[in-house]
Design a protein around this motif. Structure first.
Motif, PDB file in Angstrom:
ATOM      1  N   GLY A 111       0.817  -1.201   0.000  1.00  0.00           N
ATOM      2  CA  GLY A 111       0.000   0.000   0.000  1.00  0.00           C
ATOM      3  C   GLY A 111       0.851   1.250   0.000  1.00  0.00           C
ATOM      4  O   GLY A 111       1.898   1.308   0.645  1.00  0.00           O
ATOM      5  N   LYS A 112       0.402   2.246  -0.762  1.00  0.00           N
ATOM      6  CA  LYS A 112       1.050   3.551  -0.772  1.00  0.00           C
ATOM      7  C   LYS A 112      -0.056   4.582  -0.877  1.00  0.00           C
ATOM      8  O   LYS A 112      -0.834   4.562  -1.841  1.00  0.00           O
ATOM      9  CB  LYS A 112       2.026   3.681  -1.943  1.00  0.00           C
ATOM     10  CG  LYS A 112       2.744   5.010  -1.936  1.00  0.00           C
ATOM     11  CD  LYS A 112       3.789   5.081  -3.022  1.00  0.00           C
ATOM     12  CE  LYS A 112       4.497   6.425  -2.929  1.00  0.00           C
ATOM     13  NZ  LYS A 112       5.494   6.570  -3.969  1.00  0.00           N
ATOM     14  N   ASP A 113      -0.112   5.471   0.106  1.00  0.00           N
ATOM     15  CA  ASP A 113      -1.204   6.437   0.188  1.00  0.00           C
ATOM     16  C   ASP A 113      -2.518   5.657   0.202  1.00  0.00           C
ATOM     17  O   ASP A 113      -2.693   4.787   1.031  1.00  0.00           O
ATOM     18  CB  ASP A 113      -1.124   7.468  -0.938  1.00  0.00           C
ATOM     19  CG  ASP A 113       0.177   8.258  -0.915  1.00  0.00           C
ATOM     20  OD1 ASP A 113       0.642   8.588   0.196  1.00  0.00           O
ATOM     21  OD2 ASP A 113       0.725   8.530  -1.989  1.00  0.00           O
ATOM     22  N   ASP A 114      -3.415   5.920  -0.731  1.00  0.00           N
ATOM     23  CA  ASP A 114      -4.705   5.225  -0.788  1.00  0.00           C
ATOM     24  C   ASP A 114      -4.743   4.130  -1.839  1.00  0.00           C
ATOM     25  O   ASP A 114      -5.808   3.654  -2.215  1.00  0.00           O
ATOM     26  CB  ASP A 114      -5.831   6.230  -1.084  1.00  0.00           C
ATOM     27  CG  ASP A 114      -6.057   7.201   0.061  1.00  0.00           C
ATOM     28  OD1 ASP A 114      -5.725   6.849   1.202  1.00  0.00           O
ATOM     29  OD2 ASP A 114      -6.562   8.304  -0.192  1.00  0.00           O
ATOM     30  N   THR A 115      -3.580   3.728  -2.333  1.00  0.00           N
ATOM     31  CA  THR A 115      -3.521   2.768  -3.435  1.00  0.00           C
ATOM     32  C   THR A 115      -2.908   1.450  -2.972  1.00  0.00           C
ATOM     33  O   THR A 115      -1.892   1.439  -2.285  1.00  0.00           O
ATOM     34  CB  THR A 115      -2.667   3.344  -4.588  1.00  0.00           C
ATOM     35  OG1 THR A 115      -3.208   4.605  -4.964  1.00  0.00           O
ATOM     36  CG2 THR A 115      -2.652   2.416  -5.778  1.00  0.00           C
ATOM     37  N   MET A 116      -3.519   0.353  -3.369  1.00  0.00           N
ATOM     38  CA  MET A 116      -2.967  -0.973  -3.125  1.00  0.00           C
ATOM     39  C   MET A 116      -2.407  -1.483  -4.454  1.00  0.00           C
ATOM     40  O   MET A 116      -3.094  -1.462  -5.471  1.00  0.00           O
ATOM     41  CB  MET A 116      -4.050  -1.929  -2.623  1.00  0.00           C
ATOM     42  CG  MET A 116      -4.625  -1.519  -1.278  1.00  0.00           C
ATOM     43  SD  MET A 116      -3.413  -1.529   0.045  1.00  0.00           S
ATOM     44  CE  MET A 116      -3.184  -3.254   0.289  1.00  0.00           C
TER      45      MET A 116
END
Length: 65
Positions: A13-18
């Motif tokens: 996960g990075k920020d709101d992204t998987m």
């Protein structure tokens, strides 16, 4: 996570992204996934040679044993 075929899938996960990962996946920050193991994800930053390992906790059912 297990996909419909029963295969294990890993995500970072990075920020709101998987982001689904597997060996060879290039991440947008320059790291490349070298290995996806049951207990760790191993990353390498080719320009600098830096290697890191991210510990993966056991699945919930194993953690409760």
């Amino acid at each position: 996570m297990t996909d419909p075929s029963g295969a294990q899938r890993m995500f970072l996960g990075k920020d709101d992204t998987m982001v689904p990962i597997e060996p060879g996946t290039a991440l947008d920050d320059g790291y490349v996934v070298d290995a996806v193991e049951t207990d760790a994800i191993r990353l390498r930053h080719p320009p600098t040679g830096t290697q890191i390992s991210i510990t993966v906790p056991p699945p919930e059912e194993e953690a409760r044993r």
